[in-house]
Write a protein that holds these residues in place. Sequence first.
Motif, PDB file in Angstrom:
ATOM      1  N   GLU A  83       0.838  -1.197   0.000  1.00 39.75           N
ATOM      2  CA  GLU A  83       0.000   0.000   0.000  1.00 39.75           C
ATOM      3  C   GLU A  83       0.873   1.246   0.000  1.00 39.75           C
ATOM      4  O   GLU A  83       1.549   1.551   0.973  1.00 39.75           O
ATOM      5  N   THR A  84       0.859   1.925  -1.095  1.00 41.22           N
ATOM      6  CA  THR A  84       1.547   3.205  -1.197  1.00 41.22           C
ATOM      7  C   THR A  84       0.605   4.189  -1.856  1.00 41.22           C
ATOM      8  O   THR A  84      -0.410   3.807  -2.439  1.00 41.22           O
ATOM      9  N   GLN A  85       0.947   5.433  -1.763  1.00 45.69           N
ATOM     10  CA  GLN A  85       0.136   6.463  -2.401  1.00 45.69           C
ATOM     11  C   GLN A  85       0.108   6.259  -3.912  1.00 45.69           C
ATOM     12  O   GLN A  85      -0.906   6.462  -4.552  1.00 45.69           O
ATOM     13  N   ALA A 136      -2.384   3.417  -4.818  1.00 48.71           N
ATOM     14  CA  ALA A 136      -3.763   3.890  -4.675  1.00 48.71           C
ATOM     15  C   ALA A 136      -4.114   4.854  -5.804  1.00 48.71           C
ATOM     16  O   ALA A 136      -5.212   4.792  -6.369  1.00 48.71           O
ATOM     17  N   ARG A 137      -3.200   5.719  -6.149  1.00 48.87           N
ATOM     18  CA  ARG A 137      -3.429   6.679  -7.235  1.00 48.87           C
ATOM     19  C   ARG A 137      -3.609   5.940  -8.570  1.00 48.87           C
ATOM     20  O   ARG A 137      -4.483   6.285  -9.364  1.00 48.87           O
ATOM     21  N   ALA A 138      -2.772   4.926  -8.802  1.00 42.74           N
ATOM     22  CA  ALA A 138      -2.857   4.163 -10.052  1.00 42.74           C
ATOM     23  C   ALA A 138      -4.186   3.418 -10.134  1.00 42.74           C
ATOM     24  O   ALA A 138      -4.829   3.386 -11.193  1.00 42.74           O
ATOM     25  N   GLN A 139      -4.602   2.807  -9.023  1.00 44.64           N
ATOM     26  CA  GLN A 139      -5.888   2.111  -9.017  1.00 44.64           C
ATOM     27  C   GLN A 139      -7.034   3.085  -9.267  1.00 44.64           C
ATOM     28  O   GLN A 139      -7.936   2.807 -10.058  1.00 44.64           O
ATOM     29  N   LYS A 140      -6.976   4.218  -8.602  1.00 42.67           N
ATOM     30  CA  LYS A 140      -8.028   5.217  -8.770  1.00 42.67           C
ATOM     31  C   LYS A 140      -8.070   5.711 -10.214  1.00 42.67           C
ATOM     32  O   LYS A 140      -9.148   5.920 -10.774  1.00 42.67           O
ATOM     33  N   GLN A 141      -6.904   5.852 -10.835  1.00 39.74           N
ATOM     34  CA  GLN A 141      -6.851   6.310 -12.223  1.00 39.74           C
ATOM     35  C   GLN A 141      -7.470   5.280 -13.169  1.00 39.74           C
ATOM     36  O   GLN A 141      -8.165   5.632 -14.116  1.00 39.74           O
ATOM     37  N   ILE A 142      -7.216   4.005 -12.910  1.00 43.58           N
ATOM     38  CA  ILE A 142      -7.837   2.948 -13.722  1.00 43.58           C
ATOM     39  C   ILE A 142      -9.357   3.060 -13.637  1.00 43.58           C
ATOM     40  O   ILE A 142     -10.054   3.029 -14.653  1.00 43.58           O
ATOM     41  N   LEU A 143      -9.871   3.220 -12.430  1.00 47.70           N
ATOM     42  CA  LEU A 143     -11.317   3.342 -12.252  1.00 47.70           C
ATOM     43  C   LEU A 143     -11.846   4.603 -12.935  1.00 47.70           C
ATOM     44  O   LEU A 143     -12.886   4.567 -13.597  1.00 47.70           O
TER      45      LEU A 143
END
Length: 143
Positions: free
Chosen positions: A74-76, A79-86
Motif C-alpha cells: 500500500e503506497t500512495q 492507490a493513485r494508479a488504481q483510482k486512475q484505472i477506475l
Amino acid sequence: MNSKQAAEMFDLSVDTLRYYERIGVIPPVNRGENGYRDYQINDLNWIFLAKSLRSAGIPIASLIEFSELARLSETQNVARAQKQILADQLNEIDNKISEMNEIRSMLQYKLDTYDEHLAQFKNGELTSETVEKLWEINHYTKN
C-alpha cells in the motif's frame, strides 16, 4: 463459501471463477484445510466488481492491472494508479452512454416519424432524392 456457492451467487460458472483467479482478475482465494477454495467477503467483493466491470465492457487487461496493483504494498502511488484505472473506465462508460443516448434519440425520432414518412413515400411526396439526411438533421436531440 465454496466455489459452487460463489458462482451461483453471481450467476457465473465455477470455471469462470477459476479463470478469473488464474489470470489475475481476482486475487488468489484462500483454501481451507481440505484444499478447496473458501471464498470470504473480500473475495466475493472482487468477484462482484469483476463481473460488474466486465458487464460494462471493461477490458480484462484493465481488471488484471487493477488486481495486481491491489497486491502491491500500500503506497500512495498504488492507490493513485488504481483510482486512475477506475476513473479512466468511468470516463469510457460515460462516453458510451452519451453515444447510446444519441442513438436512442435518433431511433425515437425514426419511430415517431415512421408512419408519416412511409405515407409520404407512398403518395410520392418523399422520394429517394428528397429524403432527409439523418446525419444532417436536428429533429432529434443529441445528448
